[in-house]
Design a protein around this motif. Structure first.
Motif, mmCIF file in Angstrom:
data_model
loop_
_atom_site.group_PDB
_atom_site.id
_atom_site.type_symbol
_atom_site.label_atom_id
_atom_site.label_comp_id
_atom_site.label_asym_id
_atom_site.label_seq_id
_atom_site.Cartn_x
_atom_site.Cartn_y
_atom_site.Cartn_z
ATOM 1 N N SER A 1 10.915 -20.691 -5.292
ATOM 2 C CA SER A 1 11.230 -21.960 -4.628
ATOM 3 C C SER A 1 11.144 -21.867 -3.103
ATOM 4 C CB SER A 1 12.617 -22.445 -5.039
ATOM 5 O OG SER A 1 13.595 -21.529 -4.598
ATOM 6 N N ASP A 2 11.008 -20.664 -2.567
ATOM 7 C CA ASP A 2 10.913 -20.463 -1.113
ATOM 8 C C ASP A 2 9.987 -19.276 -0.834
ATOM 9 O OD1 ASP A 2 11.308 -20.578 1.614
ATOM 10 O OD2 ASP A 2 13.364 -19.831 1.556
ATOM 11 N N PRO A 3 8.698 -19.387 -1.167
ATOM 12 C CA PRO A 3 7.791 -18.242 -1.093
ATOM 13 C C PRO A 3 7.527 -17.717 0.316
ATOM 14 C CG PRO A 3 6.569 -20.236 -1.588
ATOM 15 C CD PRO A 3 8.030 -20.590 -1.647
ATOM 16 N N ASP A 4 7.858 -18.492 1.344
ATOM 17 C CA ASP A 4 7.652 -18.011 2.709
ATOM 18 C C ASP A 4 8.780 -17.106 3.191
ATOM 19 O OD1 ASP A 4 5.218 -19.303 2.961
ATOM 20 O OD2 ASP A 4 6.145 -21.139 3.717
ATOM 21 N N ASN A 5 9.884 -17.090 2.462
ATOM 22 C CA ASN A 5 11.028 -16.251 2.812
ATOM 23 C C ASN A 5 10.919 -14.954 2.004
ATOM 24 O OD1 ASN A 5 13.448 -15.281 3.712
ATOM 25 N ND2 ASN A 5 14.691 -16.689 2.524
ATOM 26 N N VAL A 6 10.368 -13.920 2.626
ATOM 27 C CA VAL A 6 10.099 -12.656 1.943
ATOM 28 C C VAL A 6 11.017 -11.567 2.486
ATOM 29 C CG1 VAL A 6 8.337 -10.899 1.466
ATOM 30 C CG2 VAL A 6 7.694 -13.315 1.576
ATOM 31 N N VAL A 7 11.632 -10.840 1.579
ATOM 32 C CA VAL A 7 12.478 -9.701 1.931
ATOM 33 C C VAL A 7 11.674 -8.436 1.665
ATOM 34 C CG1 VAL A 7 14.608 -8.465 1.353
ATOM 35 C CG2 VAL A 7 14.564 -10.970 1.322
ATOM 36 N N THR A 8 11.742 -7.504 2.596
ATOM 37 C CA THR A 8 10.992 -6.256 2.442
ATOM 38 C C THR A 8 11.954 -5.083 2.333
ATOM 39 O OG1 THR A 8 9.234 -7.162 3.824
ATOM 40 C CG2 THR A 8 9.218 -4.791 3.482
ATOM 41 N N THR A 9 11.677 -4.201 1.407
ATOM 42 C CA THR A 9 12.409 -2.952 1.260
ATOM 43 C C THR A 9 11.364 -1.854 1.079
ATOM 44 O OG1 THR A 9 14.252 -1.862 0.134
ATOM 45 C CG2 THR A 9 12.781 -3.176 -1.247
ATOM 46 N N ASN A 10 11.785 -0.694 0.617
ATOM 47 C CA ASN A 10 10.796 0.357 0.366
ATOM 48 C C ASN A 10 10.889 0.830 -1.085
ATOM 49 O OD1 ASN A 10 12.754 2.489 0.175
ATOM 50 N ND2 ASN A 10 12.763 2.652 2.400
ATOM 51 N N ARG A 11 9.907 1.607 -1.474
ATOM 52 C CA ARG A 11 9.799 2.025 -2.874
ATOM 53 C C ARG A 11 10.997 2.874 -3.307
ATOM 54 N NH1 ARG A 11 5.627 1.228 -6.663
ATOM 55 N NH2 ARG A 11 6.586 1.944 -8.583
ATOM 56 N N ARG A 12 11.502 3.711 -2.427
ATOM 57 C CA ARG A 12 12.653 4.554 -2.769
ATOM 58 C C ARG A 12 13.867 3.699 -3.124
ATOM 59 N NH1 ARG A 12 11.819 7.837 0.739
ATOM 60 N NH2 ARG A 12 12.568 6.704 2.536
ATOM 61 N N LYS A 13 14.145 2.677 -2.315
ATOM 62 C CA LYS A 13 15.291 1.796 -2.573
ATOM 63 C C LYS A 13 15.052 0.934 -3.813
ATOM 64 C CE LYS A 13 16.587 1.637 2.269
ATOM 65 N NZ LYS A 13 16.598 0.802 3.476
ATOM 66 N N GLU B 1 0.832 -1.209 0.000
ATOM 67 C CA GLU B 1 0.000 0.000 0.000
ATOM 68 C C GLU B 1 0.866 1.258 0.000
ATOM 69 O OE1 GLU B 1 -3.484 0.330 0.279
ATOM 70 O OE2 GLU B 1 -3.662 -1.822 -0.066
ATOM 71 N N GLY B 2 0.411 2.268 -0.727
ATOM 72 C CA GLY B 2 1.074 3.563 -0.715
ATOM 73 C C GLY B 2 1.859 3.827 -1.980
ATOM 74 N N GLU B 3 2.088 5.096 -2.219
ATOM 75 C CA GLU B 3 2.820 5.530 -3.409
ATOM 76 C C GLU B 3 4.087 6.305 -3.060
ATOM 77 O OE1 GLU B 3 2.018 4.815 -6.611
ATOM 78 O OE2 GLU B 3 0.357 3.612 -5.863
ATOM 79 N N ASP B 4 4.301 6.594 -1.785
ATOM 80 C CA ASP B 4 5.461 7.394 -1.390
ATOM 81 C C ASP B 4 6.709 6.523 -1.294
ATOM 82 O OD1 ASP B 4 4.871 5.965 0.902
ATOM 83 O OD2 ASP B 4 5.090 7.660 2.255
ATOM 84 N N GLY B 5 7.828 7.146 -1.015
ATOM 85 C CA GLY B 5 9.107 6.443 -0.961
ATOM 86 C C GLY B 5 9.211 5.409 0.132
ATOM 87 N N ASP B 6 8.369 5.517 1.151
ATOM 88 C CA ASP B 6 8.408 4.560 2.256
ATOM 89 C C ASP B 6 7.437 3.397 2.069
ATOM 90 O OD1 ASP B 6 10.386 5.903 3.732
ATOM 91 O OD2 ASP B 6 8.907 7.313 4.485
ATOM 92 N N ALA B 7 6.683 3.382 0.973
ATOM 93 C CA ALA B 7 5.749 2.286 0.713
ATOM 94 C C ALA B 7 6.534 0.982 0.578
ATOM 95 C CB ALA B 7 4.948 2.562 -0.554
ATOM 96 N N PRO B 8 6.011 -0.104 1.131
ATOM 97 C CA PRO B 8 6.758 -1.355 1.125
ATOM 98 C C PRO B 8 6.787 -2.046 -0.236
ATOM 99 C CG PRO B 8 4.630 -1.667 2.162
ATOM 100 C CD PRO B 8 4.759 -0.204 1.870
ATOM 101 N N VAL B 9 7.915 -2.712 -0.483
ATOM 102 C CA VAL B 9 8.108 -3.558 -1.660
ATOM 103 C C VAL B 9 8.595 -4.900 -1.126
ATOM 104 C CG1 VAL B 9 9.391 -3.885 -3.807
ATOM 105 C CG2 VAL B 9 8.691 -1.584 -3.115
#
Length: 83
Positions: free
Chosen positions: A45-57, A31-39
């Motif tokens: 092969s390992d869908p439970d292992n999720v890495v989170t960053t933000n839109r700016r990065k 959710e969100g369109e700003d630079g802090d919105a999550p990506v």
């Protein structure tokens, strides 16, 4: 994985002619369109292992790929037998 929204739309980064399960990288935008919105990033092969960053990065990474800043990582990849 409790902080990962269950209703994300995952987009697979695979060649258009790719068949089979991969493994491939998938990306989903929170959710969100700003630079802090999550990506969110995961491997098929390992869908439970999720890495989170933000839109700016994420945007900086994509621009770097487009500019060729990471080309050295794939130098000689075509000649690898498993590529």
């Amino acid at each position: 994985m409790s902080d990962i929204p269950p209703d994300l739309t995952w987009t697979r980064a695979a060649p258009p002619d790719a068949t089979g399960p991969g493994p491939w990288i998938e990306v989903a935008f929170g959710e969100g369109e700003d630079g802090d919105a999550p990506v969110y990033l995961r491997e098929t092969s390992d869908p439970d292992n999720v890495v989170t960053t933000n839109r700016r990065k994420w945007d900086a990474f994509v621009l770097g790929v487009q500019a060729g800043e990471f080309d050295h990582f794939v130098a000689g990849l075509e000649s690898r037998p498993d590529a």
